[in-house]
Design an enzyme around this catalytic site. Structure first.
Site, PDB file in Angstrom:
ATOM      1  N   ASP A  52       0.841  -1.196   0.000  1.00  0.00           N
ATOM      2  CA  ASP A  52       0.000   0.000   0.000  1.00  0.00           C
ATOM      3  C   ASP A  52       0.877   1.247   0.000  1.00  0.00           C
ATOM      4  O   ASP A  52       1.287   1.728   1.059  1.00  0.00           O
ATOM      5  CB  ASP A  52      -0.931  -0.017   1.228  1.00  0.00           C
ATOM      6  CG  ASP A  52      -1.873   1.179   1.249  1.00  0.00           C
ATOM      7  OD1 ASP A  52      -1.958   1.892   0.222  1.00  0.00           O
ATOM      8  OD2 ASP A  52      -2.545   1.383   2.292  1.00  0.00           O
ATOM      9  N   LYS A  78       1.575   7.822   0.356  1.00  0.00           N
ATOM     10  CA  LYS A  78       1.833   7.886   1.791  1.00  0.00           C
ATOM     11  C   LYS A  78       3.099   8.695   2.041  1.00  0.00           C
ATOM     12  O   LYS A  78       4.089   8.504   1.346  1.00  0.00           O
ATOM     13  CB  LYS A  78       2.017   6.474   2.356  1.00  0.00           C
ATOM     14  CG  LYS A  78       0.728   5.718   2.549  1.00  0.00           C
ATOM     15  CD  LYS A  78       0.953   4.428   3.303  1.00  0.00           C
ATOM     16  CE  LYS A  78      -0.330   3.660   3.462  1.00  0.00           C
ATOM     17  NZ  LYS A  78      -1.318   4.279   4.354  1.00  0.00           N
ATOM     18  N   ASP A  82       0.135  -5.062   4.410  1.00  0.00           N
ATOM     19  CA  ASP A  82      -1.264  -4.714   4.176  1.00  0.00           C
ATOM     20  C   ASP A  82      -2.088  -5.883   3.612  1.00  0.00           C
ATOM     21  O   ASP A  82      -3.247  -5.721   3.273  1.00  0.00           O
ATOM     22  CB  ASP A  82      -1.347  -3.482   3.266  1.00  0.00           C
ATOM     23  CG  ASP A  82      -2.504  -2.574   3.637  1.00  0.00           C
ATOM     24  OD1 ASP A  82      -3.061  -2.743   4.735  1.00  0.00           O
ATOM     25  OD2 ASP A  82      -2.861  -1.704   2.818  1.00  0.00           O
ATOM     26  N   ARG A 138     -10.927  -0.735   1.833  1.00  0.00           N
ATOM     27  CA  ARG A 138     -12.382  -0.843   1.905  1.00  0.00           C
ATOM     28  C   ARG A 138     -12.996  -1.016   0.515  1.00  0.00           C
ATOM     29  O   ARG A 138     -14.050  -1.617   0.365  1.00  0.00           O
ATOM     30  CB  ARG A 138     -12.952   0.389   2.634  1.00  0.00           C
ATOM     31  CG  ARG A 138     -12.709   1.691   1.938  1.00  0.00           C
ATOM     32  CD  ARG A 138     -12.944   2.897   2.843  1.00  0.00           C
ATOM     33  NE  ARG A 138     -11.865   3.061   3.827  1.00  0.00           N
ATOM     34  CZ  ARG A 138     -11.849   4.018   4.756  1.00  0.00           C
ATOM     35  NH1 ARG A 138     -12.843   4.885   4.847  1.00  0.00           N
ATOM     36  NH2 ARG A 138     -10.849   4.115   5.600  1.00  0.00           N
TER      37      ARG A 138
HETATM   38  N1  BES Z   1      -3.280   0.134   5.011  1.00  0.00           N
HETATM   39  C1  BES Z   1      -3.693   1.344   5.593  1.00  0.00           C
HETATM   40  C2  BES Z   1      -3.996   1.220   7.087  1.00  0.00           C
HETATM   41  C3  BES Z   1      -2.835   0.884   7.974  1.00  0.00           C
HETATM   42  C4  BES Z   1      -2.125   1.877   8.618  1.00  0.00           C
HETATM   43  C5  BES Z   1      -2.491  -0.421   8.213  1.00  0.00           C
HETATM   44  C6  BES Z   1      -1.080   1.560   9.450  1.00  0.00           C
HETATM   45  C7  BES Z   1      -1.443  -0.751   9.051  1.00  0.00           C
HETATM   46  C8  BES Z   1      -0.736   0.233   9.686  1.00  0.00           C
HETATM   47  C9  BES Z   1      -4.945   1.861   4.909  1.00  0.00           C
HETATM   48  O1  BES Z   1      -5.119   1.494   3.585  1.00  0.00           O
HETATM   49  C10 BES Z   1      -4.847   3.339   4.912  1.00  0.00           C
HETATM   50  O2  BES Z   1      -3.987   3.857   4.263  1.00  0.00           O
HETATM   51  N2  BES Z   1      -5.719   3.967   5.660  1.00  0.00           N
HETATM   52  C11 BES Z   1      -5.733   5.366   5.765  1.00  0.00           C
HETATM   53  C12 BES Z   1      -7.166   5.785   5.601  1.00  0.00           C
HETATM   54  C13 BES Z   1      -7.357   7.249   5.365  1.00  0.00           C
HETATM   55  C14 BES Z   1      -6.817   7.663   4.015  1.00  0.00           C
HETATM   56  C15 BES Z   1      -8.828   7.504   5.451  1.00  0.00           C
HETATM   57  C16 BES Z   1      -5.201   5.736   7.129  1.00  0.00           C
HETATM   58  O3  BES Z   1      -5.407   4.999   8.080  1.00  0.00           O
HETATM   59  O4  BES Z   1      -4.533   6.760   7.249  1.00  0.00           O
HETATM   60 ZN    ZN Z   2      -4.167  -0.260   3.020  1.00  0.00          ZN
HETATM   61 ZN    ZN Z   3      -4.120   2.842   2.228  1.00  0.00          ZN
END
Ligand code: BES
Ligand code: ZN
Ligand code: ZN
Length: 504
Positions: free
Chosen positions: A277, A284, A295, A358
């Site tokens: 991811d 990111k 992920d 999601r």
């Molecule tokens: N894969 C991440 C969530 C995650 C974060 C998993 C840290 C393991 C450790 C997910 O896809 C993500 O990026 N979520 C975002 C959502 C936001 C953009 C609404 C997040 O948590 O910042």
């Molecule tokens: Zn993710």
């Molecule tokens: Zn993500």
């Protein structure tokens, strides 16, 4: 790990470590029949000098320098007798492994003081086995061959279990078998999570799944690529994977019990399988991308469950669904502002390409609920960073629509030694994922991020009783938070799910 029963008296066979369990007390007193009384009193003095009071988790290792078959005695604190639970044995065994490895011991004898502490022989020995097998986990696939061998040579490989009679051995053997099955599933999940994303892209996930199926396993595996996914209407998942050079894949595993009855239930387990991811075009920032090979931990746990199913043979039909994609930026990547449609026709406004999990789960949940129509469905996903803010790195967030599943998972997870906590589906928050131009948007804002993510998933469940497990915290241990879960992938969920499936 090899497990050998010993009815002959301790001291009559060679062992590197004799592990002796003691109940918590102000001043300990030691009487090991295999050692002369002068040595017993010397050890008693030394343990008390060390202020060893046998608290749960406390250990003290004493070398036996005189002639004899026992090289060391490891005193294992079992805590207060009235508070002791069989589930403590998991961490206890894992600590014994660490002590053994620290002095390069190859074998350890469990004294009857430990075996007689087990409240239930079958469960207790299962937890002990899990502790030994999981506590000795090492991820060495990416080390030099010679170094791999060296590491193996210096580790504990055999546990001798000192017992009184054959009846006891039968029960213990049964528990050990289950413990081995649970550990093997957990270890597969750990290996998959720990493997770098360059070696665990969607095509590799497919290979792992396919290897689990085949004659005699009761498991079948169907894999669909991009074209077939498009035909099914999984445009949403295809969009997520479109920035990657790796083709997205949809894996559907089915386990059928050997002798199903008309009451045999059907369960769908759905695992997030984003093999890396990067965040997509909403890239990111900085360090937050570093660990994103993890992920796919949700799907790794689903695969771990499937590894165990043929051996455990529960009377339940289990469907494992994973949509494996890589979320990358690039000229073909999906964009913020795009509107994409999921398998059930629901349209999604993409507000942030980093809320991609999601979207892939939307297709998988819609497929499960519309095509498989299971009695229950559970998804496991490293879905939000917000769940780590809410519950920290050791606890899974549980949300969903089915009180029955939640209740069962609470029990299953407690026995598995995997923590979870329920978060509320607070009705007002459903407002937060309303879109101006599509049926739903993939972002609900920072507050209650885990809850709004679950509410997004809820759009795709079509009245099937469902629970979502956000495992972003405990699926990966940055620091060791339990002796049985060394740093790295933990395989969170494998044992909880197996306990759950066993109840059918
Ligand atoms: N894969 C991440 C969530 C995650 C974060 C998993 C840290 C393991 C450790 C997910 O896809 C993500 O990026 N979520 C975002 C959502 C936001 C953009 C609404 C997040 O948590 O910042
Ligand atoms: Zn993710
Ligand atoms: Zn993500």
């Amino acid at each position: 790990m090899k497990y050998t029963f010993k009815t002959e008296s301790i001291g009559s066979y060679a062992c590197d470590i004799l592990a002796v369990g003691l109940w918590q007390t102000e001043t300990v007193s030691v009487k090991i029949p295999a050692l002369p009384s002068s040595l017993n009193s010397a050890i008693t003095t030394e343990l008390n000098r060390r202020n060893f009071t046998a608290k749960d988790g406390e250990m003290s290792l004493i070398p036996i320098l005189s002639e004899g078959k026992i090289k060391h005695v490891l005193f294992v604190g079992m805590g207060e007798k009235k508070k002791f639970q069989d589930t403590n044995l998991r961490s206890m065994a894992a600590r014994i492994v660490k002590q053994a490895n620290s002095i390069k011991a190859k074998n350890v004898t469990l004294d009857t003081s430990i075996i007689s502490a087990l409240k239930k022989a079958v469960e207790g020995s299962q937890y002990l086995t899990e502790g030994f097998n999981l506590g000795s986990y090492q991820f060495t696939s990416f080390r030099k061959l010679t170094q791999k061998d060296e590491e193996k040579k210096k580790t504990l490989t055999e546990v001798y279990i000192s017992i009184k009679d054959y009846k006891q051995q039968k029960d213990l053997e049964q528990g050990i078998e289950v413990g081995k099955i649970y550990s093997a599933g957990t270890i597969l999940a750990r290996d998959l999570v720990n493997t770098p994303a360059m070696n665990m892209h969607p095509g590799e996930m497919v290979k792992v799944a396919e290897k689990l199926a085949g004659r005699g396993t009761g498991i079948t595996c169907k894999v669909r690529g991009r074209v077939e996914m498009e035909k099914l209407g999984m445009h949403a998942s295809i969009a997520v994977g479109s920035g990657s050079v790796h083709e997205s894949k949809f894996v559907h595993l089915v386990y059928k019990p050997k002798k199903p009855t008309k009451n045999t239930k059907k369960i769908a387990l759905i695992g997030k399988a984003v093999t890396f991811d990067a965040g997509g075009l909403n890239l990111k920032p900085g360090d937050s991308m570093n660990d994103m090979k993890i992920d796919m931990a949700g799907s790794a746990s689903v695969l771990g469950v499937f590894k165990a199913l043929p051996d455990l043979a529960p009377n339940v039909e289990v469907h494992g669904l994973l949509i494996a994609v890589e979320n990358m930026p690039g000229g073909r990547a999906y964009r913020p502002g795009d509107v994409i449609s999921a398998m059930d026709g629901t349209t999604i406004e993409v507000e942030n390409t980093d809320a991609e999990g999601r979207i892939t789960l939307a297709d998988a949940l819609a497929f499960a609920s519309l095509k498989i129509k299971p009695d229950y469905m559970i998804d496991l996903a490293t879905l939000t960073g917000a769940v780590i803010i809410a519950l920290g790195s050791e606890i899974t967030g549980m949300l969903g629509t089915s009180p029955d599943i939640k209740k069962a998972l609470n029990t299953a997870s407690r026995q598995a030694g995997e923590s979870l906590w329920e978060l509320p589906m607070h009705p007002h928050y459903r407002e937060l994922i309303k879109s101006k131009i599509a049926d739903v948007r993939n972002l609900g804002g920072r507050p209650a991020g885990t809850i709004t993510a679950a509410m997004f998933l809820e759009k795709f469940i079509h009245d099937i009783p469902w629970v979502h497990l956000d495992i972003a915290g405990p699926s990966y241990a940055e620091k060791e938070f339990k002796p049985e879960a060394p740093v790295g992938g933990t395989g969170w969920g494998v044992r909880t799910m197996l306990n759950y499936l066993k109840t059918f």
